[in-house]
Scaffold this motif. Structure first.
Motif, PDB file in Angstrom:
ATOM      1  N   ARG A 115       0.816  -1.217   0.000  1.00  0.00           N
ATOM      2  CA  ARG A 115       0.000   0.000   0.000  1.00  0.00           C
ATOM      3  C   ARG A 115       0.848   1.265   0.000  1.00  0.00           C
ATOM      4  NH1 ARG A 115      -3.780  -0.717   4.947  1.00  0.00           N
ATOM      5  NH2 ARG A 115      -1.953  -1.776   5.708  1.00  0.00           N
ATOM      6  N   TYR A 116       2.151   1.109  -0.029  1.00  0.00           N
ATOM      7  CA  TYR A 116       3.052   2.262   0.037  1.00  0.00           C
ATOM      8  C   TYR A 116       3.433   2.736  -1.362  1.00  0.00           C
ATOM      9  CZ  TYR A 116       3.313   0.803   4.865  1.00  0.00           C
ATOM     10  OH  TYR A 116       2.977   0.449   6.130  1.00  0.00           O
ATOM     11  N   THR A 117       3.340   4.041  -1.576  1.00  0.00           N
ATOM     12  CA  THR A 117       3.672   4.643  -2.866  1.00  0.00           C
ATOM     13  C   THR A 117       5.131   5.082  -2.847  1.00  0.00           C
ATOM     14  OG1 THR A 117       1.399   5.407  -3.075  1.00  0.00           O
ATOM     15  CG2 THR A 117       3.025   6.449  -4.499  1.00  0.00           C
ATOM     16  N   TYR A 118       5.886   4.682  -3.883  1.00  0.00           N
ATOM     17  CA  TYR A 118       7.319   4.981  -3.949  1.00  0.00           C
ATOM     18  C   TYR A 118       7.677   5.955  -5.053  1.00  0.00           C
ATOM     19  CZ  TYR A 118       8.602   1.629  -0.433  1.00  0.00           C
ATOM     20  OH  TYR A 118       8.749   0.982   0.766  1.00  0.00           O
ATOM     21  N   THR A 119       6.717   6.462  -5.768  1.00  0.00           N
ATOM     22  CA  THR A 119       7.012   7.407  -6.837  1.00  0.00           C
ATOM     23  C   THR A 119       6.739   8.827  -6.355  1.00  0.00           C
ATOM     24  OG1 THR A 119       6.518   8.020  -9.116  1.00  0.00           O
ATOM     25  CG2 THR A 119       4.686   7.174  -7.827  1.00  0.00           C
ATOM     26  N   SER A 120       7.438   9.778  -6.948  1.00  0.00           N
ATOM     27  CA  SER A 120       7.210  11.183  -6.586  1.00  0.00           C
ATOM     28  C   SER A 120       5.970  11.740  -7.284  1.00  0.00           C
ATOM     29  CB  SER A 120       8.439  12.018  -6.941  1.00  0.00           C
ATOM     30  OG  SER A 120       8.708  11.907  -8.323  1.00  0.00           O
ATOM     31  N   ASP A 121       5.425  10.993  -8.258  1.00  0.00           N
ATOM     32  CA  ASP A 121       4.211  11.412  -8.959  1.00  0.00           C
ATOM     33  C   ASP A 121       3.012  11.094  -8.059  1.00  0.00           C
ATOM     34  OD1 ASP A 121       2.092  11.923 -10.664  1.00  0.00           O
ATOM     35  OD2 ASP A 121       3.009  10.912 -12.386  1.00  0.00           O
ATOM     36  N   LEU A 122       2.470  12.113  -7.427  1.00  0.00           N
ATOM     37  CA  LEU A 122       1.407  11.929  -6.439  1.00  0.00           C
ATOM     38  C   LEU A 122       0.061  11.520  -7.028  1.00  0.00           C
ATOM     39  CD1 LEU A 122       2.272  14.906  -4.085  1.00  0.00           C
ATOM     40  CD2 LEU A 122       2.905  12.506  -3.859  1.00  0.00           C
ATOM     41  N   ARG A 123      -0.016  11.399  -8.352  1.00  0.00           N
ATOM     42  CA  ARG A 123      -1.259  10.946  -8.974  1.00  0.00           C
ATOM     43  C   ARG A 123      -1.453   9.443  -8.791  1.00  0.00           C
ATOM     44  NH1 ARG A 123      -1.194  11.594 -14.641  1.00  0.00           N
ATOM     45  NH2 ARG A 123       1.006  11.074 -14.487  1.00  0.00           N
ATOM     46  N   PHE A 124      -0.366   8.717  -8.472  1.00  0.00           N
ATOM     47  CA  PHE A 124      -0.435   7.267  -8.273  1.00  0.00           C
ATOM     48  C   PHE A 124      -0.673   6.938  -6.806  1.00  0.00           C
ATOM     49  CE2 PHE A 124       1.999   7.515 -12.210  1.00  0.00           C
ATOM     50  CZ  PHE A 124       1.388   6.531 -12.965  1.00  0.00           C
ATOM     51  N   GLU A 125      -1.478   5.886  -6.588  1.00  0.00           N
ATOM     52  CA  GLU A 125      -1.765   5.447  -5.233  1.00  0.00           C
ATOM     53  C   GLU A 125      -2.024   3.944  -5.233  1.00  0.00           C
ATOM     54  OE1 GLU A 125      -5.123   6.279  -1.752  1.00  0.00           O
ATOM     55  OE2 GLU A 125      -5.343   7.170  -3.736  1.00  0.00           O
ATOM     56  N   GLY A 126      -1.423   3.242  -4.295  1.00  0.00           N
ATOM     57  CA  GLY A 126      -1.678   1.810  -4.132  1.00  0.00           C
ATOM     58  C   GLY A 126      -2.771   1.598  -3.112  1.00  0.00           C
ATOM     59  N   ILE A 127      -3.759   0.768  -3.454  1.00  0.00           N
ATOM     60  CA  ILE A 127      -4.884   0.520  -2.552  1.00  0.00           C
ATOM     61  C   ILE A 127      -5.018  -0.980  -2.331  1.00  0.00           C
ATOM     62  CG2 ILE A 127      -7.391   0.650  -2.267  1.00  0.00           C
ATOM     63  CD1 ILE A 127      -7.372   3.235  -3.779  1.00  0.00           C
ATOM     64  N   HIS A 128      -5.158  -1.356  -1.062  1.00  0.00           N
ATOM     65  CA  HIS A 128      -5.404  -2.758  -0.716  1.00  0.00           C
ATOM     66  C   HIS A 128      -6.202  -2.814   0.577  1.00  0.00           C
ATOM     67  CE1 HIS A 128      -4.892  -7.031  -0.202  1.00  0.00           C
ATOM     68  NE2 HIS A 128      -4.427  -6.821   1.017  1.00  0.00           N
ATOM     69  N   GLN A 129      -7.322  -3.540   0.536  1.00  0.00           N
ATOM     70  CA  GLN A 129      -8.126  -3.771   1.733  1.00  0.00           C
ATOM     71  C   GLN A 129      -7.591  -5.013   2.439  1.00  0.00           C
ATOM     72  OE1 GLN A 129     -10.629  -1.737   2.727  1.00  0.00           O
ATOM     73  NE2 GLN A 129     -10.265  -0.438   0.960  1.00  0.00           N
ATOM     74  N   LYS A 130      -7.510  -4.989   3.738  1.00  0.00           N
ATOM     75  CA  LYS A 130      -6.993  -6.120   4.500  1.00  0.00           C
ATOM     76  C   LYS A 130      -7.791  -7.385   4.174  1.00  0.00           C
ATOM     77  CE  LYS A 130      -5.296  -7.040   9.102  1.00  0.00           C
ATOM     78  NZ  LYS A 130      -5.170  -6.549  10.458  1.00  0.00           N
ATOM     79  N   SER A 132      -8.091  -8.886   1.435  1.00  0.00           N
ATOM     80  CA  SER A 132      -8.600  -8.920   0.064  1.00  0.00           C
ATOM     81  C   SER A 132      -7.511  -9.423  -0.877  1.00  0.00           C
ATOM     82  CB  SER A 132      -9.037  -7.515  -0.362  1.00  0.00           C
ATOM     83  OG  SER A 132      -9.290  -7.481  -1.750  1.00  0.00           O
ATOM     84  N   PRO A 133      -7.873 -10.189  -1.912  1.00  0.00           N
ATOM     85  CA  PRO A 133      -6.870 -10.616  -2.886  1.00  0.00           C
ATOM     86  C   PRO A 133      -6.581  -9.542  -3.948  1.00  0.00           C
ATOM     87  CG  PRO A 133      -8.979 -11.578  -3.439  1.00  0.00           C
ATOM     88  CD  PRO A 133      -9.176 -10.811  -2.154  1.00  0.00           C
ATOM     89  N   ASP A 134      -7.300  -8.409  -3.895  1.00  0.00           N
ATOM     90  CA  ASP A 134      -7.172  -7.361  -4.905  1.00  0.00           C
ATOM     91  C   ASP A 134      -6.134  -6.316  -4.490  1.00  0.00           C
ATOM     92  OD1 ASP A 134      -9.120  -8.431  -6.605  1.00  0.00           O
ATOM     93  OD2 ASP A 134     -10.715  -7.507  -5.423  1.00  0.00           O
ATOM     94  N   TRP A 135      -5.182  -6.072  -5.390  1.00  0.00           N
ATOM     95  CA  TRP A 135      -4.157  -5.049  -5.218  1.00  0.00           C
ATOM     96  C   TRP A 135      -4.365  -4.052  -6.343  1.00  0.00           C
ATOM     97  CZ3 TRP A 135      -0.903  -5.212  -1.036  1.00  0.00           C
ATOM     98  CH2 TRP A 135      -0.968  -6.386  -0.290  1.00  0.00           C
ATOM     99  N   LYS A 136      -4.735  -2.820  -5.990  1.00  0.00           N
ATOM    100  CA  LYS A 136      -5.143  -1.835  -6.994  1.00  0.00           C
ATOM    101  C   LYS A 136      -4.109  -0.725  -7.122  1.00  0.00           C
ATOM    102  CE  LYS A 136      -9.886  -2.887  -6.001  1.00  0.00           C
ATOM    103  NZ  LYS A 136     -11.143  -2.503  -5.463  1.00  0.00           N
ATOM    104  N   LEU A 137      -3.942  -0.280  -8.350  1.00  0.00           N
ATOM    105  CA  LEU A 137      -3.142   0.903  -8.637  1.00  0.00           C
ATOM    106  C   LEU A 137      -4.094   1.947  -9.189  1.00  0.00           C
ATOM    107  CD1 LEU A 137      -0.360   2.296  -8.865  1.00  0.00           C
ATOM    108  CD2 LEU A 137      -0.249   1.404 -11.203  1.00  0.00           C
ATOM    109  N   VAL A 138      -4.202   3.071  -8.488  1.00  0.00           N
ATOM    110  CA  VAL A 138      -5.087   4.158  -8.899  1.00  0.00           C
ATOM    111  C   VAL A 138      -4.240   5.275  -9.492  1.00  0.00           C
ATOM    112  CG1 VAL A 138      -6.753   5.880  -8.107  1.00  0.00           C
ATOM    113  CG2 VAL A 138      -6.770   3.590  -7.120  1.00  0.00           C
ATOM    114  N   LEU A 139      -4.667   5.750 -10.645  1.00  0.00           N
ATOM    115  CA  LEU A 139      -4.014   6.888 -11.298  1.00  0.00           C
ATOM    116  C   LEU A 139      -5.056   7.983 -11.456  1.00  0.00           C
ATOM    117  CD1 LEU A 139      -1.807   8.373 -12.878  1.00  0.00           C
ATOM    118  CD2 LEU A 139      -2.456   7.026 -14.882  1.00  0.00           C
ATOM    119  N   ASN A 140      -4.869   9.073 -10.731  1.00  0.00           N
ATOM    120  CA  ASN A 140      -5.780  10.220 -10.819  1.00  0.00           C
ATOM    121  C   ASN A 140      -5.295  11.178 -11.896  1.00  0.00           C
ATOM    122  OD1 ASN A 140      -7.621   9.579  -8.615  1.00  0.00           O
ATOM    123  ND2 ASN A 140      -5.817   9.842  -7.326  1.00  0.00           N
ATOM    124  N   GLU A 141      -6.235  11.899 -12.502  1.00  0.00           N
ATOM    125  CA  GLU A 141      -5.930  12.878 -13.552  1.00  0.00           C
ATOM    126  C   GLU A 141      -5.055  12.265 -14.647  1.00  0.00           C
ATOM    127  OE1 GLU A 141      -4.339  16.445 -11.797  1.00  0.00           O
ATOM    128  OE2 GLU A 141      -5.704  16.283 -10.090  1.00  0.00           O
TER     129      GLU A 141
END
Length: 194
Positions: A115-130, A132-141
């Motif tokens: 769930r930790y974001t390692y890029t300086s591009d703040l539009r990316f976000e890692g999402i994971h619910q405890k 859950s088998p789903d690991w999501k990458l969200v890209l805003n804008e």
């Protein structure tokens, strides 16, 4: 050639492997075939029966059933519009204590680990619910330049990965009935998305 139990066993490698397979898998296979796999309580924990692969002839899972494997039906390519939110999903079963990372392949940039974001591009976000088998990458804008291949990678040795394609497009608007339309002042207009 000898007799073992009820089986006639030849000492060739093929018959030896077949005999071992029948002894190990045989009793469990007939029992599972009678059960409804959707009612199996283990299915909710990500355990996948090899019998489904054998009976259906499917190629799922993409790795051994003992280690992590991807669910291709829930890890598909994504299309988004410019300025919108792109959500890429990677479903991994039997993860254990391993981690899931997202990597942009165009520049081999590590985006997220867990769930930790390692890029300086703040539009990316890692999402994971405890749990859950789903690991999501969200890209805003999302931008057109964000189009490309993204890798969902599991930290096995050697690592396993699933490639997700992201296509970002400008939205298109067309009017049915012709390139030009004329309206009277204060007339009612009904716009319908097709």
């Amino acid at each position: 050639m000898g007799i073992s139990g009820c089986f006639l066993v030849s000492y060739s490698p093929f018959w030896f492997l077949l005999s071992v397979l029948l002894i190990v898998v045989g009793p469990q296979r007939h029992k599972r075939r009678e059960e409804d796999p959707s009612k199996d309580p283990r299915a909710s924990f990500g355990t996948y029966s090899m019998d489904k692969m054998i009976l259906d002839g499917s190629t799922f899972p993409h790795s051994t059933p003992n280690g992590p494997y991807f669910d291709p039906d829930h890890s598909k390519n994504v299309t988004s519009v410019t300025g919108g939110r792109a959500l890429m999903n990677c479903r991994v079963y039997n993860l254990g204590n391993r981690t899931v990372s997202w990597i942009r392949l165009s520049d081999v940039n590590l985006l997220t680990v867990g769930r930790y974001t390692y890029t300086s591009d703040l539009r990316f976000e890692g999402i994971h619910q405890k749990y859950s088998p789903d690991w999501k990458l969200v890209l805003n804008e999302a931008r057109i330049s964000d189009s490309g291949l993204y890798e969902c990678q599991v930290s096995t040795t050697p690592h396993i990965s699933r490639i997700i394609s992201l296509v970002v497009q400008d939205p298109k608007t067309t009017f049915l009935g012709g390139p030009e339309m004329y309206l009277d002042t204060s007339s009612m207009v009904n716009l319908t998305c097709v």
